[in-house]
Write an enzyme that holds these catalytic residues in place. Sequence first.
Site, PDB file in Angstrom:
ATOM      1  N   LYS A  48       0.855  -1.201   0.000  1.00 29.02           N
ATOM      2  CA  LYS A  48       0.000   0.000   0.000  1.00 29.02           C
ATOM      3  C   LYS A  48       0.879   1.235   0.000  1.00 29.02           C
ATOM      4  O   LYS A  48       2.040   1.205   0.407  1.00 29.02           O
ATOM      5  CB  LYS A  48      -0.939   0.026   1.204  1.00 29.02           C
ATOM      6  CG  LYS A  48      -0.246   0.124   2.573  1.00 29.02           C
ATOM      7  CD  LYS A  48      -0.001   1.536   3.075  1.00 29.02           C
ATOM      8  CE  LYS A  48       0.784   1.514   4.389  1.00 29.02           C
ATOM      9  NZ  LYS A  48       1.747   2.584   4.577  1.00 29.02           N
ATOM     10  N   ASP A  58      -2.033  -1.645  10.320  1.00 30.03           N
ATOM     11  CA  ASP A  58      -2.298  -1.688   8.876  1.00 30.03           C
ATOM     12  C   ASP A  58      -2.888  -3.021   8.413  1.00 30.03           C
ATOM     13  O   ASP A  58      -3.267  -3.150   7.246  1.00 30.03           O
ATOM     14  CB  ASP A  58      -0.998  -1.453   8.086  1.00 30.03           C
ATOM     15  CG  ASP A  58      -0.518  -0.010   8.173  1.00 30.03           C
ATOM     16  OD1 ASP A  58      -1.305   0.855   8.605  1.00 30.03           O
ATOM     17  OD2 ASP A  58       0.644   0.238   7.791  1.00 30.03           O
TER      18      ASP A  58
HETATM   19  O1  C5P Z   1       0.516  -1.015  14.554  1.00 29.37           O
HETATM   20  P1  C5P Z   1       1.918  -1.177  14.139  1.00 29.37           P
HETATM   21  O2  C5P Z   1       2.617  -2.304  14.851  1.00 29.37           O
HETATM   22  O3  C5P Z   1       2.120  -1.234  12.677  1.00 29.37           O
HETATM   23  O4  C5P Z   1       2.660   0.152  14.602  1.00 29.37           O
HETATM   24  C1  C5P Z   1       4.051   0.239  14.645  1.00 29.37           C
HETATM   25  C2  C5P Z   1       4.451   1.412  15.521  1.00 29.37           C
HETATM   26  O5  C5P Z   1       4.068   2.638  14.909  1.00 29.37           O
HETATM   27  C3  C5P Z   1       3.791   1.435  16.880  1.00 29.37           C
HETATM   28  O6  C5P Z   1       4.522   0.690  17.797  1.00 29.37           O
HETATM   29  C4  C5P Z   1       3.816   2.915  17.219  1.00 29.37           C
HETATM   30  O7  C5P Z   1       5.086   3.291  17.668  1.00 29.37           O
HETATM   31  C5  C5P Z   1       3.615   3.566  15.880  1.00 29.37           C
HETATM   32  N1  C5P Z   1       2.181   3.878  15.602  1.00 29.37           N
HETATM   33  C6  C5P Z   1       1.574   4.912  16.285  1.00 29.37           C
HETATM   34  N2  C5P Z   1       0.255   5.172  16.043  1.00 29.37           N
HETATM   35  C7  C5P Z   1      -0.452   4.470  15.122  1.00 29.37           C
HETATM   36  C8  C5P Z   1       0.168   3.427  14.409  1.00 29.37           C
HETATM   37  C9  C5P Z   1       1.485   3.163  14.664  1.00 29.37           C
HETATM   38  O8  C5P Z   1       2.181   5.563  17.115  1.00 29.37           O
HETATM   39  N3  C5P Z   1      -1.714   4.783  14.911  1.00 29.37           N
END
Ligand code: C5P
Length: 315
Positions: free
Chosen positions: A12, A142
């Site tokens: 994406k 995601d």
């Molecule tokens: O959800 P995911 O594991 O992909 O997110 C990776 C990192 O990105 C999280 O640990 C956080 O530090 C940051 N993040 C965030 N807010 C979001 C999505 C991701 O702070 N909405």
Amino acid sequence: MMHSYRLRAPGKINLALEIIGDRSDGFHELVMIMQSIALADQVEVRSNGLQEVRLFCNHPQVPLDASNLAHRAAVLMAENFPEVAANYGGVDITIEKQLPVAAGLAGGSGNGAAVLVGLNLLWQLGLTQPELQRLGAQLGSDVPFSIAGGTAIATGRGEQLDAIAGLHDLPLVLAKYENLGVSTPWAYQAYRSQFSGEYISEPAAIAQRTAQIHAGELVKAITHQDGPAIARLMHNDLEKVVLPAHPQVAQLKGAFQETEALGTMMSGSGPTVFGICESLAAADRVKQHLTEAIADPHLQVWTTTTLNGGIEIIP
Ligand code: C5P
């Protein structure tokens, strides 16, 4: 009964990524427009009869241990459906990587999403897409989008999705330095330390920002398949921290701006930069131009298009 399934796991790009504020769960409140691309990994799930999860991948940078989102997806499914999992035995997951790693293209999330969809089929669970997306949200912000794909407004952590009329085959060029990856937690942390003074926290104000994007010019441009307008209106807050920290990425964006690309932006937390083009022929010329302008053997350039879908079975 099928013993294996092969799935397409598209990447994406973000056409919009706005950071609104902090959330009580430690994540950020976001408003994004997510768009699937035709550049995709292939993921195979196969019963191995060994009562364990094994992971195989052709890409040396992909971790094969329990930290991999594909592995975690299989463990999550086994934990939620222990009897079914025991009945079918373990699973071999084979990932054929086309997408670059740690690139801001949701490659890892797509692999996790493919394992959820694949095991739902392999284990004949009959879960609906929303049920799979709820499980996916436990793996990463995601993952729910990766399951459905297409074009969507994503809010909350990124897991609340509103599908919008999809873009049809908009030509894209993607570029990334093979030897450069950006950690997503680092990017958000860096943003917080610099910009938390501007964060919004009142629910009404957050709802207003969300409503703004729904009714905004960018969504209108997407609905009208208006490439030049999309290219002019797209926006990514994380550029404000990633570009200064990685001058190479800023230069890459600069190189794109000297081409005929209609517009250019970093995807997600980077470091992939993409350009929107008027035609596939233009995309080929932009790719050619970048490869000539940046004489770095580490530079990888792809031409692709937007894609109107998410995880799909490969017959
Ligand atoms: O959800 P995911 O594991 O992909 O997110 C990776 C990192 O990105 C999280 O640990 C956080 O530090 C940051 N993040 C965030 N807010 C979001 C999505 C991701 O702070 N909405």
